[in-house]
Write an enzyme that holds these catalytic residues in place. Structure first.
Site, PDB file in Angstrom:
ATOM      1  N   ASP A   9      49.493 -27.091  39.923  1.00  0.00           N
ATOM      2  CA  ASP A   9      48.661 -28.226  39.488  1.00  0.00           C
ATOM      3  C   ASP A   9      48.672 -28.323  37.960  1.00  0.00           C
ATOM      4  O   ASP A   9      47.635 -28.227  37.321  1.00  0.00           O
ATOM      5  CB  ASP A   9      47.216 -28.064  40.017  1.00  0.00           C
ATOM      6  CG  ASP A   9      46.519 -26.820  39.480  1.00  0.00           C
ATOM      7  OD1 ASP A   9      47.212 -25.884  39.020  1.00  0.00           O
ATOM      8  OD2 ASP A   9      45.269 -26.783  39.508  1.00  0.00           O
ATOM      9  N   ASP A  14      49.982 -23.406  34.069  1.00  0.00           N
ATOM     10  CA  ASP A  14      51.040 -23.698  35.045  1.00  0.00           C
ATOM     11  C   ASP A  14      52.347 -24.000  34.303  1.00  0.00           C
ATOM     12  O   ASP A  14      53.435 -23.622  34.755  1.00  0.00           O
ATOM     13  CB  ASP A  14      50.683 -24.927  35.888  1.00  0.00           C
ATOM     14  CG  ASP A  14      49.370 -24.795  36.631  1.00  0.00           C
ATOM     15  OD1 ASP A  14      49.383 -24.560  37.842  1.00  0.00           O
ATOM     16  OD2 ASP A  14      48.313 -24.943  35.982  1.00  0.00           O
ATOM     17  N   ASN A  36      43.623 -28.940  38.819  1.00  0.00           N
ATOM     18  CA  ASN A  36      43.154 -29.113  37.440  1.00  0.00           C
ATOM     19  C   ASN A  36      42.870 -30.571  37.133  1.00  0.00           C
ATOM     20  O   ASN A  36      41.979 -30.898  36.354  1.00  0.00           O
ATOM     21  CB  ASN A  36      44.205 -28.606  36.451  1.00  0.00           C
ATOM     22  CG  ASN A  36      44.230 -27.094  36.364  1.00  0.00           C
ATOM     23  OD1 ASN A  36      43.188 -26.453  36.455  1.00  0.00           O
ATOM     24  ND2 ASN A  36      45.414 -26.532  36.200  1.00  0.00           N
ATOM     25  N   THR A 120      50.121 -21.594  42.080  1.00  0.00           N
ATOM     26  CA  THR A 120      49.277 -21.483  40.883  1.00  0.00           C
ATOM     27  C   THR A 120      48.183 -22.551  40.830  1.00  0.00           C
ATOM     28  O   THR A 120      47.648 -22.828  39.758  1.00  0.00           O
ATOM     29  CB  THR A 120      50.140 -21.549  39.598  1.00  0.00           C
ATOM     30  OG1 THR A 120      50.793 -22.832  39.550  1.00  0.00           O
ATOM     31  CG2 THR A 120      51.173 -20.451  39.558  1.00  0.00           C
ATOM     32  N   PHE A 161      38.450 -20.540  39.963  1.00  0.00           N
ATOM     33  CA  PHE A 161      38.647 -21.974  40.167  1.00  0.00           C
ATOM     34  C   PHE A 161      39.566 -22.322  41.353  1.00  0.00           C
ATOM     35  O   PHE A 161      39.200 -23.113  42.223  1.00  0.00           O
ATOM     36  CB  PHE A 161      39.197 -22.607  38.879  1.00  0.00           C
ATOM     37  CG  PHE A 161      39.495 -24.081  38.999  1.00  0.00           C
ATOM     38  CD1 PHE A 161      38.469 -25.022  38.979  1.00  0.00           C
ATOM     39  CD2 PHE A 161      40.801 -24.530  39.139  1.00  0.00           C
ATOM     40  CE1 PHE A 161      38.741 -26.386  39.092  1.00  0.00           C
ATOM     41  CE2 PHE A 161      41.082 -25.892  39.257  1.00  0.00           C
ATOM     42  CZ  PHE A 161      40.044 -26.816  39.240  1.00  0.00           C
ATOM     43  N   ASN A 162      40.785 -21.767  41.400  1.00  0.00           N
ATOM     44  CA  ASN A 162      41.742 -22.173  42.446  1.00  0.00           C
ATOM     45  C   ASN A 162      41.193 -21.921  43.849  1.00  0.00           C
ATOM     46  O   ASN A 162      41.440 -22.697  44.770  1.00  0.00           O
ATOM     47  CB  ASN A 162      43.079 -21.424  42.294  1.00  0.00           C
ATOM     48  CG  ASN A 162      43.873 -21.900  41.100  1.00  0.00           C
ATOM     49  OD1 ASN A 162      43.667 -23.010  40.614  1.00  0.00           O
ATOM     50  ND2 ASN A 162      44.780 -21.063  40.623  1.00  0.00           N
ATOM     51  N   HIS A 235      46.787 -17.498  32.785  1.00  0.00           N
ATOM     52  CA  HIS A 235      46.638 -17.004  34.162  1.00  0.00           C
ATOM     53  C   HIS A 235      47.922 -17.146  34.995  1.00  0.00           C
ATOM     54  O   HIS A 235      48.448 -16.188  35.548  1.00  0.00           O
ATOM     55  CB  HIS A 235      45.566 -17.821  34.893  1.00  0.00           C
ATOM     56  CG  HIS A 235      44.241 -17.910  34.224  1.00  0.00           C
ATOM     57  ND1 HIS A 235      43.305 -16.906  34.296  1.00  0.00           N
ATOM     58  CD2 HIS A 235      43.662 -18.907  33.495  1.00  0.00           C
ATOM     59  CE1 HIS A 235      42.211 -17.273  33.648  1.00  0.00           C
ATOM     60  NE2 HIS A 235      42.400 -18.479  33.143  1.00  0.00           N
ATOM     61  N   ASP A 236      48.373 -18.407  35.118  1.00  0.00           N
ATOM     62  CA  ASP A 236      49.420 -18.707  36.101  1.00  0.00           C
ATOM     63  C   ASP A 236      50.758 -18.070  35.762  1.00  0.00           C
ATOM     64  O   ASP A 236      51.565 -17.776  36.657  1.00  0.00           O
ATOM     65  CB  ASP A 236      49.608 -20.227  36.207  1.00  0.00           C
ATOM     66  CG  ASP A 236      48.378 -20.912  36.774  1.00  0.00           C
ATOM     67  OD1 ASP A 236      47.568 -20.236  37.417  1.00  0.00           O
ATOM     68  OD2 ASP A 236      48.244 -22.136  36.564  1.00  0.00           O
TER      69      ASP A 236
END
Ligand code: BDR
Ligand code: CA
Length: 323
Positions: A9, A14, A36, A120, A161-162, A235-236
């Site tokens: 996303d 990402d 996102n 992700t 979040f995800n 993060h991703d």
């Protein structure tokens, strides 16, 4: 070169996952999901990133716009109104490929044994694919995902979040029996790019280095403002880095599932690491009788420690060797 599909996303972090992937792995396609930002934006952003990287040969298939059960929640406070604020990227020359993202996932996984799926964003597409064609669970080599946490959350005290966006989907994915590499917040918050690393990244003299610097300028400012942290967490990127250089991440096997009902804990990844207590040395994790009553055998390798310097080196090398 390992073959992968990225379900994402984009999203600033990402975008870094995509950069690492196109340089080091064979990316068979990208599927997009609402997360996102709404689906039209995440799809447009994926197309823009690939075009900037000179990889218009990689198809982008749009998937689900909304979570399986609940309405979509987005994160403009981190990623801006476009979902990828900062760099000014041209309108892409091409549109998304024909065919729904979920169909692409199923067809590609069935056609390629030994494929890794990198996820992700919210897990809506992945869960929908597993629901429609359960045989993909045994075809996939693994799912490397950014989501959840072995400690605390970011969207709520307990949810990342995800997973928070589509907990029902996440539950299905963790229960599907596919080997999972989980990059949760406990790991990904170790990938925090601060002004110190930014200076090194911004000095990379390639177009991709410039793009990275523009992405980071926005993402650091938004993360500092929204979360009060000292930089931005990539993060991703770790879900891809783990496949490229497994030695960067230390992990442990755990059983992970997703809380769907808790008043305060909906969307929490419940990680069973009772077997990791330091006063249980020499425990043989393969022993089926080890887990206490109602404990379940590990379904995930949960990332615990990141070699941050090694990760930054990988990132710098990658940005320097892309166009
Ligand atoms: C996750 O949420 C999104 O905002 C990021 O792209 C990442 O996938 C971190 O919680
Ligand atoms: Ca993401």
């Amino acid at each position: 070169m390992g073959k992968i599909i990225i379900d994402c996303d984009p999203g600033h972090d990402d975008a870094f996952a995509i950069m690492l992937a196109v340089r080091h792995l064979e990316v068979l396609g990208i599927t997009t999901v609402g997360g996102n930002s709404p689906l039209e934006k995440t799809t447009l952003n994926a197309l823009k990133i690939l075009e900037a990287l000179g990889r218009e040969d990689i198809p982008v298939h749009a998937g689900h716009a909304c979570p399986l059960v609940v309405p979509l929640v987005t994160a403009p406070m981190f990623h801006g109104e476009s979902g990828l604020d900062g760099p000014v990227l041209p309108q892409p020359r091409r549109g998304p490929a024909q065919g729904h993202g979920v169909d692409f996932l199923i067809d590609t996984i069935m056609a390629h044994p030994d494929l890794s799926l990198v996820a992700t964003g919210p897990l809506t597409n992945v869960a929908a694919a597993l629901g429609r064609e359960p045989r993909i669970a045994s075809r996939l080599k693994e799912i490397a995902l950014m989501g959840g946490s072995a400690t605390y959350g970011n969207w709520t005290p307990t949810a990342e979040f995800n997973i928070f966006v589509d907990p029902e989907a996440a539950w299905k994915v963790f229960e599907a029996g596919v080997p999972i590499k989980m990059c949760g917040l406990n790991l990904t918050q170790q990938a925090c790019v601060t002004p110190r690393e930014f200076t090194r990244i911004a000095a990379v003299p390639t177009r991709t280095g410039k793009l990275a610097a523009e992405l980071l300028t926005f993402f650091m400012a938004s993360s500092i403002k929204a979360a009060g942290i000292k930089g931005c967490d990539l993060h991703d990127a770790l879900a891809v880095a783990w496949l490229i250089r497994p030695g960067l991440i230390t992990s442990a096997p755990m059983h992970v599932t997703v809380e769907l009902k808790g008043e305060y804990t909906r969307g929490m990844t419940v990680c069973d690491y009772r077997h990791l207590r330091s006063d249980k040395p020499g425990v043989d994790l393969a022993r089926s009788d080890f887990y206490p009553p109602r404990g379940r055998k590990p379904n995930a390798e949960v990332g615990l420690e990141l070699d941050f310097e090694g990760f930054i080196d990988l990132l710098l090398e990658t940005l320097a060797s892309l166009p």
